[in-house]
Write a protein that holds these residues in place. Structure first.
Motif, PDB file in Angstrom:
ATOM      1  N   ASP A 153       0.814  -1.220   0.000  1.00  0.00           N
ATOM      2  CA  ASP A 153       0.000   0.000   0.000  1.00  0.00           C
ATOM      3  C   ASP A 153       0.844   1.265   0.000  1.00  0.00           C
ATOM      4  O   ASP A 153       0.365   2.343   0.390  1.00  0.00           O
ATOM      5  N   GLY A 154       2.095   1.155  -0.385  1.00  0.00           N
ATOM      6  CA  GLY A 154       2.980   2.324  -0.391  1.00  0.00           C
ATOM      7  C   GLY A 154       3.509   2.681   0.979  1.00  0.00           C
ATOM      8  O   GLY A 154       4.127   3.740   1.157  1.00  0.00           O
ATOM      9  N   ASP A 155       3.271   1.827   1.928  1.00  0.00           N
ATOM     10  CA  ASP A 155       3.788   2.084   3.267  1.00  0.00           C
ATOM     11  C   ASP A 155       5.136   1.384   3.430  1.00  0.00           C
ATOM     12  O   ASP A 155       5.626   0.687   2.534  1.00  0.00           O
ATOM     13  N   VAL A 156       5.770   1.575   4.606  1.00  0.00           N
ATOM     14  CA  VAL A 156       7.056   0.952   4.945  1.00  0.00           C
ATOM     15  C   VAL A 156       6.848   0.131   6.205  1.00  0.00           C
ATOM     16  O   VAL A 156       6.332   0.637   7.211  1.00  0.00           O
ATOM     17  N   LEU A 157       7.228  -1.132   6.117  1.00  0.00           N
ATOM     18  CA  LEU A 157       7.086  -2.047   7.235  1.00  0.00           C
ATOM     19  C   LEU A 157       8.464  -2.316   7.845  1.00  0.00           C
ATOM     20  O   LEU A 157       9.415  -2.671   7.146  1.00  0.00           O
ATOM     21  N   VAL A 158       8.575  -2.122   9.159  1.00  0.00           N
ATOM     22  CA  VAL A 158       9.857  -2.230   9.874  1.00  0.00           C
ATOM     23  C   VAL A 158       9.758  -3.358  10.893  1.00  0.00           C
ATOM     24  O   VAL A 158       8.807  -3.414  11.681  1.00  0.00           O
ATOM     25  N   THR A 159      10.741  -4.239  10.845  1.00  0.00           N
ATOM     26  CA  THR A 159      10.858  -5.309  11.838  1.00  0.00           C
ATOM     27  C   THR A 159      12.222  -5.193  12.515  1.00  0.00           C
ATOM     28  O   THR A 159      13.229  -4.896  11.858  1.00  0.00           O
ATOM     29  N   GLY A 160      12.272  -5.432  13.810  1.00  0.00           N
ATOM     30  CA  GLY A 160      13.535  -5.328  14.531  1.00  0.00           C
ATOM     31  C   GLY A 160      13.679  -6.349  15.630  1.00  0.00           C
ATOM     32  O   GLY A 160      12.691  -6.824  16.188  1.00  0.00           O
ATOM     33  N   LEU A 161      14.911  -6.681  15.940  1.00  0.00           N
ATOM     34  CA  LEU A 161      15.237  -7.572  17.044  1.00  0.00           C
ATOM     35  C   LEU A 161      16.209  -6.867  17.989  1.00  0.00           C
ATOM     36  O   LEU A 161      17.102  -6.124  17.542  1.00  0.00           O
ATOM     37  N   PRO A 162      16.074  -7.071  19.293  1.00  0.00           N
ATOM     38  CA  PRO A 162      16.980  -6.397  20.231  1.00  0.00           C
ATOM     39  C   PRO A 162      18.415  -6.903  20.090  1.00  0.00           C
ATOM     40  O   PRO A 162      18.636  -8.092  19.834  1.00  0.00           O
ATOM     41  N   THR A 163      19.334  -5.979  20.249  1.00  0.00           N
ATOM     42  CA  THR A 163      20.769  -6.328  20.175  1.00  0.00           C
ATOM     43  C   THR A 163      21.346  -6.655  21.548  1.00  0.00           C
ATOM     44  O   THR A 163      22.560  -6.831  21.671  1.00  0.00           O
ATOM     45  N   GLU A 164      20.491  -6.722  22.592  1.00  0.00           N
ATOM     46  CA  GLU A 164      20.987  -7.011  23.930  1.00  0.00           C
ATOM     47  C   GLU A 164      21.709  -8.352  24.002  1.00  0.00           C
ATOM     48  O   GLU A 164      22.775  -8.454  24.624  1.00  0.00           O
TER      49      GLU A 164
END
Length: 486
Positions: A153-164
């Motif tokens: 849909d023209g959006d940006v999807l962000v996924t992240g994992l902690p670096t701890e």
């Protein structure tokens, strides 16, 4: 001055070798530790990127449809979130604005919503949607490894994992490396010190032998050199040094032995010659005096010749006596050891000097209490007489001569000072040697003088009493100082 310049520097070869060994090992350990930490950090970061690639945008897609609930990480029909680990971050951005953000909670009772600051929103908006991992610090959450994709849909999807977990593993590795490398440096330093000490033992023996040789009086007399340095492997540098040092000691010992033998022969010759000359000199003097007592007429030329013979025989007799005294002192003949009142000797010597040198100004500086030293009164009187005669004969008329006697703890200091022209600088180093004369420069009008034995007798008598003699001279100020132990 830099910090490196203020650090203490090792002085000995052993300390330098040990310090060099420890420094090189420390550099090696530091290089290994840094390389291990950097490699582990990179490896774990790449693993996070792989996990993000596998997870994909499933979690932020569930946020896009607004159907995510705390239990959705177990799976729902809008997005496969069953593989999302606790702490996974998801965000959806539309036209550069964050529309939703959440973190997979560790339990159903925790709220998945997160609060983002303006800096966090700006960091998320600036994240490139290239499917690559980027490290971002979210202030109200924690450090994350984020990966962004463009949605349908023209959006940006962000996924992240902690670096701890990565930081914890790296920190643990750093702690282990510090402990292990610290123990390794300590063990290596102790072992290196023992090894270097054992390796340099032959050199230490050479240094100890050289120290004992340096403490020996080599100027005169018989010298017994210490045992040679122990032999070591001649193929090593230390072995070659020890061998060369032992050869040098043999050469020095041979030279000292020959010199001592030569000194002994010369000393015996001087003593024998002086002893043998006393009789003929006394005989010549007696015959001259007897001829001068002849009652008959004697031509004036003969009388003058006899008077010159008498005067020269007296002078020759004094010279022979001085040479015999020096030979006996060189041979170590002991002097008398009785309490001697130096104050009384100084008074008598200055009184005699006033009588023989009325054209000089004689002054005294004596302490109130008598100064007594153990020694030979006759020889100490000879020291005073020679010093005063030296000041009288080698300074011009009107010179002021001051004799000072000062007691000090354990010593008596006798000094003879004059304000004459001084002793030339080129003569001062050998002024106490035998047959040293500087009449023509100390006193230009001097027509004669001694044989240059007076000051050598002063030095020899002072040394025989366990004392010393010194000279300080410049134009207008000359001081001879005799130090005698009390």
């Amino acid at each position: 001055m830099t910090l490196l310049g203020r650090l203490p520097r090792p002085r000995t070869l052993r300390a330098r070798l040990i310090a060099g060994l420890v420094v090189l090992l420390a550099i090696s350990c530091a290089a290994v530790g840094v390389a291990a930490v950097v490699e582990l950090n990179g490896f774990l970061t790449r693993r996070l990127d792989q996990q993000l690639q596998q997870a994909g945008p499933a979690f932020p897609q569930s946020l896009e449809h607004g159907t995510y609930k705390p239990s959705d990480h177990d799976g729902d029909e809008h997005g496969d979130t069953r593989r999302q680990a606790a702490g996974t971050f998801g965000a959806r951005l539309l036209n550069g604005q964050v529309t939703s953000a959440a973190v997979v909670p560790a339990s159903d009772r925790q709220d998945p919503a997160v609060t983002l600051t303006a800096a966090d929103r700006a960091a998320l908006a600036g994240l490139p949607a290239d499917g690559a991992g980027h490290s971002v610090c979210l202030s109200h959450v924690r450090d994350y490894r984020l990966m962004a994709w463009r949605g349908r849909d023209g959006d940006v999807l962000v996924t992240g994992l902690p670096t701890e977990p990565v930081r914890s593993a790296v920190t643990r590795l750093e702690l282990v490396a510090v402990i292990v490398f610290g123990l390794a440096l300590t063990v290596a330093g102790v072992a290196g010190a023992v090894w270097v000490r054992w390796s340099l033992r032959p050199l230490s023996r050479v240094a100890a032998t050289a120290t004992r040789v340096s403490e020996l009086p080599l100027a005169s007399g018989e010298v017994a050199l210490p045992p040679r340095a122990p032999d070591s492997d001649p193929r090593s540098e230390v072995g070659r040094v020890a061998a060369a040092f032992n050869r040098m000691l043999r050469h020095v010992e041979d030279a000292l032995t020959k010199r001592h033998a030569s000194e002994e022969r010369l000393r015996r010759f001087a003593a024998d010659a002086s002893h043998e000359l006393r009789t003929p000199v006394a005989s010549v003097r007696g015959h001259a005096e007897l001829a001068l007592l002849h009652p008959g007429p004697v031509p004036p030329e003969v009388t003058r010749a006899l008077e010159r013979i008498k005067a020269e025989s007296v002078r020759m007799g004094e010279m022979v006596d001085d040479l015999l005294l020096l030979a006996r002192l060189d041979a170590g003949r002991p002097l008398e050891r009785h309490p001697v009142d130096l104050t009384h000797l100084v008074l008598d010597a200055v009184t005699d000097a006033r009588a023989t040198g009325p054209d000089h100004r004689w002054t005294l500086d004596l302490p109130e209490d008598p100064v007594t030293v153990p020694g030979d009164a006759h020889r100490l009187q000879q020291v005073l007489a020679n010093l005063l005669a030296n000041a009288r004969l080698h300074t011009p008329v009107g010179t002021k001569v001051t004799v000072t006697l000062e007691p000090e703890p354990g010593a008596a200091i006798l000094s003879v000072h004059d304000d004459g022209p001084g002793v030339p600088e080129d003569v001062q180093p050998g002024v106490f040697e035998r047959f040293t004369r500087a009449d023509h420069r100390r006193r230009p009008d001097a027509s004669g003088g001694g044989a240059g034995l007076g000051l050598s007798i002063v030095a020899a008598v002072a040394e025989a009493h366990g004392g010393s003699v010194g000279l300080e001279s410049r134009p207008g100020s000359t001081t001879f100082t005799v130090r005698l132990p009390t």
